[in-house]
Design an enzyme around this catalytic site. Sequence first.
Site, PDB file in Angstrom:
ATOM      1  N   HIS A 132     -33.341 -11.519  30.672  1.00  0.00           N
ATOM      2  CA  HIS A 132     -34.135 -11.094  29.515  1.00  0.00           C
ATOM      3  C   HIS A 132     -33.729 -11.885  28.284  1.00  0.00           C
ATOM      4  CE1 HIS A 132     -30.380  -8.944  28.676  1.00  0.00           C
ATOM      5  NE2 HIS A 132     -30.794  -8.734  27.435  1.00  0.00           N
ATOM      6  N   ASN A 155     -29.106 -14.423  24.954  1.00  0.00           N
ATOM      7  CA  ASN A 155     -27.657 -14.436  25.161  1.00  0.00           C
ATOM      8  C   ASN A 155     -27.450 -14.278  26.661  1.00  0.00           C
ATOM      9  OD1 ASN A 155     -27.125 -14.421  22.363  1.00  0.00           O
ATOM     10  ND2 ASN A 155     -27.198 -12.191  22.295  1.00  0.00           N
ATOM     11  N   PHE A 210     -12.710 -21.628  21.642  1.00  0.00           N
ATOM     12  CA  PHE A 210     -12.643 -20.575  20.640  1.00  0.00           C
ATOM     13  C   PHE A 210     -12.958 -21.166  19.276  1.00  0.00           C
ATOM     14  CE2 PHE A 210     -10.283 -18.768  24.095  1.00  0.00           C
ATOM     15  CZ  PHE A 210     -10.550 -17.417  24.015  1.00  0.00           C
ATOM     16  N   MET A 211     -13.992 -20.646  18.645  1.00  0.00           N
ATOM     17  CA  MET A 211     -14.297 -21.041  17.271  1.00  0.00           C
ATOM     18  C   MET A 211     -13.623 -19.999  16.378  1.00  0.00           C
ATOM     19  SD  MET A 211     -16.222 -23.793  17.154  1.00  0.00           S
ATOM     20  CE  MET A 211     -17.311 -24.771  18.222  1.00  0.00           C
ATOM     21  N   VAL A 212     -12.362 -20.232  16.065  1.00  0.00           N
ATOM     22  CA  VAL A 212     -11.583 -19.200  15.376  1.00  0.00           C
ATOM     23  C   VAL A 212     -10.979 -19.733  14.077  1.00  0.00           C
ATOM     24  CG1 VAL A 212     -11.177 -17.690  17.358  1.00  0.00           C
ATOM     25  CG2 VAL A 212      -9.754 -19.731  17.078  1.00  0.00           C
ATOM     26  N   CYS A 240     -34.920  -2.531  34.397  1.00  0.00           N
ATOM     27  CA  CYS A 240     -35.621  -2.660  35.677  1.00  0.00           C
ATOM     28  C   CYS A 240     -36.964  -1.920  35.662  1.00  0.00           C
ATOM     29  CB  CYS A 240     -34.740  -2.116  36.806  1.00  0.00           C
ATOM     30  SG  CYS A 240     -33.425  -3.246  37.291  1.00  0.00           S
ATOM     31  N   HIS A 285     -37.904 -27.166  18.106  1.00  0.00           N
ATOM     32  CA  HIS A 285     -36.820 -27.530  19.027  1.00  0.00           C
ATOM     33  C   HIS A 285     -36.119 -26.289  19.550  1.00  0.00           C
ATOM     34  CE1 HIS A 285     -35.073 -27.386  14.967  1.00  0.00           C
ATOM     35  NE2 HIS A 285     -33.893 -27.148  15.517  1.00  0.00           N
ATOM     36  N   ASP A 328     -34.422  -0.561  21.862  1.00  0.00           N
ATOM     37  CA  ASP A 328     -34.092   0.838  21.599  1.00  0.00           C
ATOM     38  C   ASP A 328     -33.021   0.979  20.517  1.00  0.00           C
ATOM     39  OD1 ASP A 328     -35.909   1.981  23.487  1.00  0.00           O
ATOM     40  OD2 ASP A 328     -34.561   1.362  25.111  1.00  0.00           O
ATOM     41  N   HIS A 357     -36.279 -22.888  17.280  1.00  0.00           N
ATOM     42  CA  HIS A 357     -36.484 -23.074  15.843  1.00  0.00           C
ATOM     43  C   HIS A 357     -37.728 -23.926  15.625  1.00  0.00           C
ATOM     44  CE1 HIS A 357     -32.184 -22.272  14.062  1.00  0.00           C
ATOM     45  NE2 HIS A 357     -32.737 -21.210  14.564  1.00  0.00           N
TER      46      HIS A 357
HETATM   47  O1  LIG Z   1     -28.735  -6.585  21.281  1.00  0.00           O
HETATM   48  P1  LIG Z   1     -27.597  -6.776  22.233  1.00  0.00           P
HETATM   49  O2  LIG Z   1     -27.907  -7.681  23.381  1.00  0.00           O
HETATM   50  O3  LIG Z   1     -27.008  -5.468  22.695  1.00  0.00           O
HETATM   51  O4  LIG Z   1     -26.448  -7.482  21.358  1.00  0.00           O
HETATM   52  C1  LIG Z   1     -26.013  -8.805  21.454  1.00  0.00           C
HETATM   53  O5  LIG Z   1     -26.845  -9.693  20.716  1.00  0.00           O
HETATM   54  C2  LIG Z   1     -26.947  -9.436  19.308  1.00  0.00           C
HETATM   55  C3  LIG Z   1     -27.781 -10.517  18.682  1.00  0.00           C
HETATM   56  O6  LIG Z   1     -27.230 -11.798  18.827  1.00  0.00           O
HETATM   57  C4  LIG Z   1     -25.566  -9.346  18.651  1.00  0.00           C
HETATM   58  O7  LIG Z   1     -25.715  -8.874  17.343  1.00  0.00           O
HETATM   59  C5  LIG Z   1     -24.628  -8.415  19.420  1.00  0.00           C
HETATM   60  O8  LIG Z   1     -23.345  -8.491  18.862  1.00  0.00           O
HETATM   61  C6  LIG Z   1     -24.607  -8.829  20.897  1.00  0.00           C
HETATM   62  O9  LIG Z   1     -23.771  -7.978  21.629  1.00  0.00           O
HETATM   63  O1  LIG Z   2      -4.246 -24.876  18.430  1.00  0.00           O
HETATM   64  P1  LIG Z   2      -4.458 -23.736  19.393  1.00  0.00           P
HETATM   65  O2  LIG Z   2      -3.803 -22.459  18.946  1.00  0.00           O
HETATM   66  O3  LIG Z   2      -4.110 -24.077  20.799  1.00  0.00           O
HETATM   67  O4  LIG Z   2      -6.033 -23.492  19.378  1.00  0.00           O
HETATM   68  C1  LIG Z   2      -6.715 -22.417  18.801  1.00  0.00           C
HETATM   69  O5  LIG Z   2      -6.938 -22.611  17.415  1.00  0.00           O
HETATM   70  C2  LIG Z   2      -7.697 -23.766  17.058  1.00  0.00           C
HETATM   71  C3  LIG Z   2      -7.924 -23.760  15.559  1.00  0.00           C
HETATM   72  O6  LIG Z   2      -8.630 -22.634  15.111  1.00  0.00           O
HETATM   73  C4  LIG Z   2      -9.030 -23.804  17.810  1.00  0.00           C
HETATM   74  O7  LIG Z   2      -9.645 -25.063  17.601  1.00  0.00           O
HETATM   75  C5  LIG Z   2      -8.846 -23.592  19.305  1.00  0.00           C
HETATM   76  O8  LIG Z   2     -10.125 -23.478  19.929  1.00  0.00           O
HETATM   77  C6  LIG Z   2      -8.038 -22.313  19.527  1.00  0.00           C
HETATM   78  O9  LIG Z   2      -7.837 -22.081  20.905  1.00  0.00           O
END
Ligand SMILES: O=P(O)(O)O[C@H]1O[C@H](CO)[C@@H](O)[C@H](O)[C@H]1O
Ligand SMILES: O=P(O)(O)O[C@H]1O[C@H](CO)[C@@H](O)[C@H](O)[C@H]1O
Lengths: 352, 352
Positions: free
Chosen positions: A166, A153, A316-318, A55, A300, A78, A282
Amino acid sequence: MEKFSASEHPHLRYNPLRDDWVVVSPHRAKRPWQGQVEKKAVEDVPRHDPKNPLCPGVTRPSGQVNPDYKNTFIFDNDFPALLPGGPDPPKSDDPLFQAAPAHGNCKVICFHPWSDLTLPLMEVGDIKHVIDTWANEMINLGKINQWVQIFENRGAVMGCSNPHPHCQVWASSFLPNEPSVKHRTQKEFKEKYGKPMLVDYLEKELAKKDERVLLESSHWVWLVPYWATWPFETMLLPRRHVLRLQDLTDDERNDLAQMMKNLLIIYDNLFEISFPYSMGWHGAPTGKYLEEDCSHWQLHALFYPPLLRSATVKKFMVGYEMLASSQRDMTAEQAADRLKALPRVHYKHKSD
Amino acid sequence: MEKFSASEHPHLRYNPLRDDWVVVSPHRAKRPWQGQVEKKAVEDVPRHDPKNPLCPGVTRPSGQVNPDYKNTFIFDNDFPALLPGGPDPPKSDDPLFQAAPAHGNCKVICFHPWSDLTLPLMEVGDIKHVIDTWANEMINLGKINQWVQIFENRGAVMGCSNPHPHCQVWASSFLPNEPSVKHRTQKEFKEKYGKPMLVDYLEKELAKKDERVLLESSHWVWLVPYWATWPFETMLLPRRHVLRLQDLTDDERNDLAQMMKNLLIIYDNLFEISFPYSMGWHGAPTGKYLEEDCSHWQLHALFYPPLLRSATVKKFMVGYEMLASSQRDMTAEQAADRLKALPRVHYKHKSD
Ligand SMILES: O=P(O)(O)O[C@H]1O[C@H](CO)[C@@H](O)[C@H](O)[C@H]1O
Ligand SMILES: O=P(O)(O)O[C@H]1O[C@H](CO)[C@@H](O)[C@H](O)[C@H]1O
């Protein structure tokens, strides 16, 4: 045999910019969700918080006092991930233990003095000011850095730790992974087909008009890319072939300010919350690349929003995604249809 | 000029498996955190919940009734991302609109009839049973699929929607992105240096012993890879050159069961919670690759845990990471030192 329908049958789509594939599972959006739900974004942020380091007039952790700024305000992060100076790692002959120098600058750009605004709620003139600030930083930081990454973000779910509007700029002495892949793929495409990839792509999308194009203005087109990965991922492209943000004319910047406001209103209206995302620009690399032929690049902006079904359920990209391939639960066209159907007036101003 | 110190100065590290780089910013762990905090994992899961579709005897959404299983239980995912049959997308001449067939099988493997257990709290014999089930599925599903991805998402923060101990297997008619890159990089390495990359890597790590090696057993080594991306990312490697999970001897599987228990106890002890992660196995591809020379592959398990500072503060891979390069806030060696210092007895059994 049953006829293939993209909105019914699992398939892969090729991402020509990243040279990889996304698994599209359109039938999967029907699955029930019993997993983690996110907190809704806080909507009652105070306009001024004397404890918030972003601020006007506040003393930051570094001891520096913010000026009483009126539009954008830019300062050195910082807690920077990259520093301009410092020693380089020693060279190693071992291909499995390779370190390389990493220098750069990390800056924070406040968009507006008020904490209770976001880009879609700001005046177009103030958004134009943000765009000009971006362009200037591209020029300044791009003089010695090979890459200048502007990104925002937005929302706690995207790791944003401060609600004040920001973005950040991380400029680096090296070309990071993503742009380095895109540098290669766009170059190869231009060599093979004689046209910049994204210029060709935009032409084709405009011809197919009703599939994935969301909004058009005199200078800009907003669309869901054919190879989108995040549920409501989109891309913003200039109509003209433009290498870098700083090459945009004043006209194009004014039009961009209006376009960004319009598209971000649509995003906010999807689940009637301040829509979380990571976004960024980019374009052709800078530093030594300013002297090279970068005509295969097209500027873009990318929007990567995490939400899938509602204000509180994200994608979730897990496991599979981290270990194998990205996967999405609806097609790009289905996402486009949902976005196209939304009102153009911000849900907060509905009664106006 | 100041001497370079990996634990002080930002640098890049090369990931030879992915052929890309991670930005290491060791000084950045000091930054204060005001962003999103996660809920602590629920620790009081009931042993049996008649509404939980993964419990013995329960009727699943598909209408099928789970057997009264005693160790592992495997069934077809009721909401599969990939299906064995169905039509293929039409071929396209346009390089920017490429779709490809995606077929496969998605299965769920329950580890144990009790919902209040996790792998580190299970008996070694029961973990061995899980490993045998994995190996069998690799064989069965690998007959017609080019890739069989075994993965566990543990914890709500990793998108796991059911607390019952389980993992998934997604087998596909195609080689996904990650293994396809690793297929290339390991092949190139073997051609150039005459040795499988990860066999060479393990030898070198064992020689440097005290840097990143966490645990050793007769057949297995657990370590933090030099190029780790997630804060406490680790890798588990057999000492012997092994192409696929199903090639492990009974001795190696028994030892693996004990090793997995030991390492997962250490993970749980880090923040004294059930430690969230995505984990999975990578080995030589299957299907048509069973007939090809895959001697450049080495079997390994990957653990990608999201937590950074505490049970509730994770690392966000967002803006910069999505758009530019992965970034970490401490070195692999600093993470290894923290993990090495932890007790070997599970915090829940401290008083024993
Ligand atoms: O710098 P910030 O806003 O505290 O941090 C955020 O953005 C960064 C850049 O994408 C990431 O590395 C951090 O994990 C995220 O918390
Ligand atoms: O199949 P689930 O356990 O419901 O889903 C989870 O694992 C998947 C595979 O990594 C992901 O695509 C989903 O986003 C996640 O929520």
